[in-house]
Scaffold this motif. Structure first.
Motif, PDB file in Angstrom:
ATOM      1  N   ALA A 122     -18.147  43.318 -34.675  1.00  0.00           N
ATOM      2  CA  ALA A 122     -17.081  42.488 -34.108  1.00  0.00           C
ATOM      3  C   ALA A 122     -16.790  42.883 -32.661  1.00  0.00           C
ATOM      4  O   ALA A 122     -16.575  42.021 -31.797  1.00  0.00           O
ATOM      5  CB  ALA A 122     -15.819  42.597 -34.962  1.00  0.00           C
ATOM      6  N   ILE A 123     -16.816  44.188 -32.402  1.00  0.00           N
ATOM      7  CA  ILE A 123     -16.610  44.664 -31.027  1.00  0.00           C
ATOM      8  C   ILE A 123     -17.782  44.237 -30.139  1.00  0.00           C
ATOM      9  O   ILE A 123     -17.602  43.779 -29.006  1.00  0.00           O
ATOM     10  CB  ILE A 123     -16.447  46.191 -31.006  1.00  0.00           C
ATOM     11  N   TYR A 124     -18.985  44.365 -30.689  1.00  0.00           N
ATOM     12  CA  TYR A 124     -20.186  43.982 -29.927  1.00  0.00           C
ATOM     13  C   TYR A 124     -20.155  42.499 -29.568  1.00  0.00           C
ATOM     14  O   TYR A 124     -20.503  42.122 -28.435  1.00  0.00           O
ATOM     15  CB  TYR A 124     -21.432  44.310 -30.743  1.00  0.00           C
ATOM     16  N   TYR A 125     -19.734  41.659 -30.512  1.00  0.00           N
ATOM     17  CA  TYR A 125     -19.667  40.220 -30.231  1.00  0.00           C
ATOM     18  C   TYR A 125     -18.773  39.947 -29.022  1.00  0.00           C
ATOM     19  O   TYR A 125     -19.074  39.092 -28.179  1.00  0.00           O
ATOM     20  CB  TYR A 125     -19.133  39.453 -31.445  1.00  0.00           C
ATOM     21  N   ARG A 126     -17.673  40.660 -28.945  1.00  0.00           N
ATOM     22  CA  ARG A 126     -16.746  40.446 -27.828  1.00  0.00           C
ATOM     23  C   ARG A 126     -17.311  40.936 -26.494  1.00  0.00           C
ATOM     24  O   ARG A 126     -17.008  40.370 -25.438  1.00  0.00           O
ATOM     25  CB  ARG A 126     -15.415  41.144 -28.116  1.00  0.00           C
ATOM     26  N   SER A 154     -24.388  34.739 -26.899  1.00  0.00           N
ATOM     27  CA  SER A 154     -24.984  34.885 -28.215  1.00  0.00           C
ATOM     28  C   SER A 154     -26.504  34.761 -28.133  1.00  0.00           C
ATOM     29  O   SER A 154     -27.024  33.880 -27.437  1.00  0.00           O
ATOM     30  CB  SER A 154     -24.436  33.818 -29.164  1.00  0.00           C
ATOM     31  N   PRO A 155     -27.253  35.624 -28.866  1.00  0.00           N
ATOM     32  CA  PRO A 155     -28.713  35.474 -28.909  1.00  0.00           C
ATOM     33  C   PRO A 155     -29.153  34.118 -29.443  1.00  0.00           C
ATOM     34  O   PRO A 155     -30.260  33.670 -29.149  1.00  0.00           O
ATOM     35  CB  PRO A 155     -29.145  36.604 -29.850  1.00  0.00           C
ATOM     36  N   VAL A 156     -28.272  33.478 -30.232  1.00  0.00           N
ATOM     37  CA  VAL A 156     -28.606  32.149 -30.740  1.00  0.00           C
ATOM     38  C   VAL A 156     -28.840  31.177 -29.590  1.00  0.00           C
ATOM     39  O   VAL A 156     -29.697  30.282 -29.678  1.00  0.00           O
ATOM     40  CB  VAL A 156     -27.491  31.633 -31.681  1.00  0.00           C
ATOM     41  N   ALA A 157     -28.110  31.350 -28.504  1.00  0.00           N
ATOM     42  CA  ALA A 157     -28.291  30.469 -27.348  1.00  0.00           C
ATOM     43  C   ALA A 157     -29.719  30.551 -26.817  1.00  0.00           C
ATOM     44  O   ALA A 157     -30.307  29.535 -26.407  1.00  0.00           O
ATOM     45  CB  ALA A 157     -27.295  30.837 -26.247  1.00  0.00           C
ATOM     46  N   ASP A 158     -30.301  31.757 -26.834  1.00  0.00           N
ATOM     47  CA  ASP A 158     -31.682  31.914 -26.384  1.00  0.00           C
ATOM     48  C   ASP A 158     -32.648  31.212 -27.333  1.00  0.00           C
ATOM     49  O   ASP A 158     -33.639  30.602 -26.894  1.00  0.00           O
ATOM     50  CB  ASP A 158     -32.042  33.395 -26.283  1.00  0.00           C
ATOM     51  N   ASN A 194     -30.501  30.505 -41.443  1.00  0.00           N
ATOM     52  CA  ASN A 194     -31.694  31.281 -41.103  1.00  0.00           C
ATOM     53  C   ASN A 194     -32.928  30.397 -40.981  1.00  0.00           C
ATOM     54  O   ASN A 194     -33.786  30.631 -40.121  1.00  0.00           O
ATOM     55  CB  ASN A 194     -31.947  32.372 -42.142  1.00  0.00           C
ATOM     56  N   ASP A 195     -33.040  29.401 -41.844  1.00  0.00           N
ATOM     57  CA  ASP A 195     -34.181  28.489 -41.762  1.00  0.00           C
ATOM     58  C   ASP A 195     -34.242  27.797 -40.408  1.00  0.00           C
ATOM     59  O   ASP A 195     -35.317  27.581 -39.857  1.00  0.00           O
ATOM     60  CB  ASP A 195     -34.085  27.411 -42.855  1.00  0.00           C
ATOM     61  N   LEU A 196     -33.084  27.442 -39.902  1.00  0.00           N
ATOM     62  CA  LEU A 196     -33.029  26.651 -38.675  1.00  0.00           C
ATOM     63  C   LEU A 196     -33.312  27.481 -37.437  1.00  0.00           C
ATOM     64  O   LEU A 196     -33.952  26.987 -36.497  1.00  0.00           O
ATOM     65  CB  LEU A 196     -31.647  25.994 -38.552  1.00  0.00           C
ATOM     66  N   ILE A 197     -32.867  28.745 -37.418  1.00  0.00           N
ATOM     67  CA  ILE A 197     -32.941  29.504 -36.161  1.00  0.00           C
ATOM     68  C   ILE A 197     -33.912  30.690 -36.209  1.00  0.00           C
ATOM     69  O   ILE A 197     -33.957  31.472 -35.263  1.00  0.00           O
ATOM     70  CB  ILE A 197     -31.525  29.966 -35.710  1.00  0.00           C
ATOM     71  N   THR A 198     -34.685  30.823 -37.274  1.00  0.00           N
ATOM     72  CA  THR A 198     -35.726  31.854 -37.308  1.00  0.00           C
ATOM     73  C   THR A 198     -36.986  31.318 -36.644  1.00  0.00           C
ATOM     74  O   THR A 198     -37.529  30.296 -37.082  1.00  0.00           O
ATOM     75  CB  THR A 198     -36.059  32.271 -38.750  1.00  0.00           C
TER      76      THR A 198
END
Length: 364
Positions: free
Chosen positions: A236-240, A245-249, A162-166
């Motif tokens: 889990a269904i949503y991830y598929r 991934s929002p992390v990419a943004d 969380n520290d890294l990607i917030t």
């Protein structure tokens, strides 16, 4: 038609009530677990434990009646720490470092101290970590500490995922309100924030925020056993189904680099004092446990490596000339031993021992 509609609605409501009651028997939802008045604001806008606090953590699922105490300065007690020592190890971090769900004795800063004691290392460990904070609070803490630092001191920062990607703009979204840790949004009025706290004090029920669907469901999953049971499966269904991934943004927007600008400021504050700065990368279970990683990454589709936190952070550590230790190999090698609470996800007592012993050998 009206009668049939009413009967349908009553039947659906009855089914949901019965399903909720059944779910409570087999899978009660976790509560936040932190007692009221455990934390307060301190000098320089720094969050601290309430000085001389004594209380218990209880999320009714993974841990119950777990004691937690603070000293007179607002640091969490490290029971194995000597009264004085020629060297100090000042530990800063969030809930993973604080020891959320763990007793004072079981927290990894205390296990680190115990290991140092066994090896006759004259070091005093202080646990200055606080749940729900990010790098902006670490920087504020170091600003307060800097005048008292010297060449015999080490600042150890536990950097979570969380520290890294917030985003830095979101890091002040948590507040202490009437003794509670409260998450607030940019659109929340002071009246709404105070009202949610009063309702929780009176009923014990957390009113969900409607900032977005995720925020709403995250809160509801702590009140409804049915939602708590179904929500992980729905995710889990949503991830598929999601495109990426929002992390990419967040990575594309340079969020890790922005957070390391604050880490650079921390390093610059510490450097003139002669103290040492070390950052330990503490990944979440969704990366170091193979099963959760397969779900969260959709079998590696969304993340190029399970050790993704280090892949992002270690080059930034090098650029900033900051010593960074990566706990991923250690945790991944031992993850089948069960290192986190099954529902809560924070490090359990076994994980804390592993981290404490490893850090003792890495630091001294």
């Amino acid at each position: 038609m009206a009668g049939n509609l009413l009967l349908t609605l009553v039947s659906c409501l009855t089914f949901l009530v019965v399903a909720e009651l059944v779910a409570w028997q087999f899978n009660p939802p976790p509560s936040p677990g932190l007692p009221v008045d455990m934390f307060q604001g301190g000098p320089g806008g720094v969050w601290i434990m309430t000085p001389d606090f004594r209380g218990v953590m209880d999320n009714r699922v993974d841990f119950t009646n777990v004691p937690a105490a603070a000293d007179s300065s607002g640091a969490r007690i490290v029971p194995a720490a000597p009264a004085e020592a020629p060297r100090r190890l000042l530990v800063i971090g969030d809930s993973q470092t604080f020891g959320h769900g763990l007793s004072d004795e079981d927290s990894w800063p205390n296990r680190l101290q115990e290991n140092l004691n066994r090896r006759d290392q004259a070091v005093k460990v202080s646990n200055l970590a606080i749940p729900a904070i990010n790098i902006d609070q670490y920087l504020a803490r170091v600003r307060v500490l800097a005048p008292s630092l010297g060449a015999n001191d080490t600042i150890l920062i536990g950097m979570s995922w969380n520290d890294l990607i917030t985003p830095p703009s979101d890091q002040e979204s948590n507040r202490i309100v009437a003794g509670h840790l409260v998450s607030v949004g940019t659109g929340d009025s002071e009246t709404a924030i105070q009202a949610r706290v009063r309702i929780y004090d009176f009923t014990g029920i957390r009113v969900p925020r409607f900032q977005n669907l995720k925020t709403f469901l995250d809160t509801l999953s702590q009140e409804s056993a049915l939602v708590s049971t179904l929500y992980p499966r729905a995710k889990a269904i949503y991830y598929r189904l999601r495109d990426h991934s929002p992390v990419a943004d967040l990575v594309k927007a340079g969020v890790p680099e922005a957070n390391f600008l604050m880490m650079r400021q921390i390093a610059e504050l510490i450097a003139p004092t002669g103290a040492r700065l070390v950052v330990v990368l503490l990944p979440e279970r969704m990366f170091f446990e193979d099963g959760p990683f397969a779900v969260y990454s959709v079998n590696g589709r969304d993340f190029p490596t399970p050790d993704y936190q280090a892949a992002l952070a270690l080059p930034l550590c090098k650029d900033a000339a900051i010593t960074c230790l990566n706990a991923f190999p250690l945790l991944h090698d031992h993850h089948r031993e069960g290192l986190v609470f099954p529902v809560d996800g924070h490090f359990n007592a076994k994980g804390a021992v592993l981290i404490g012993d490893w850090l003792a050998s890495e630091l001294y």
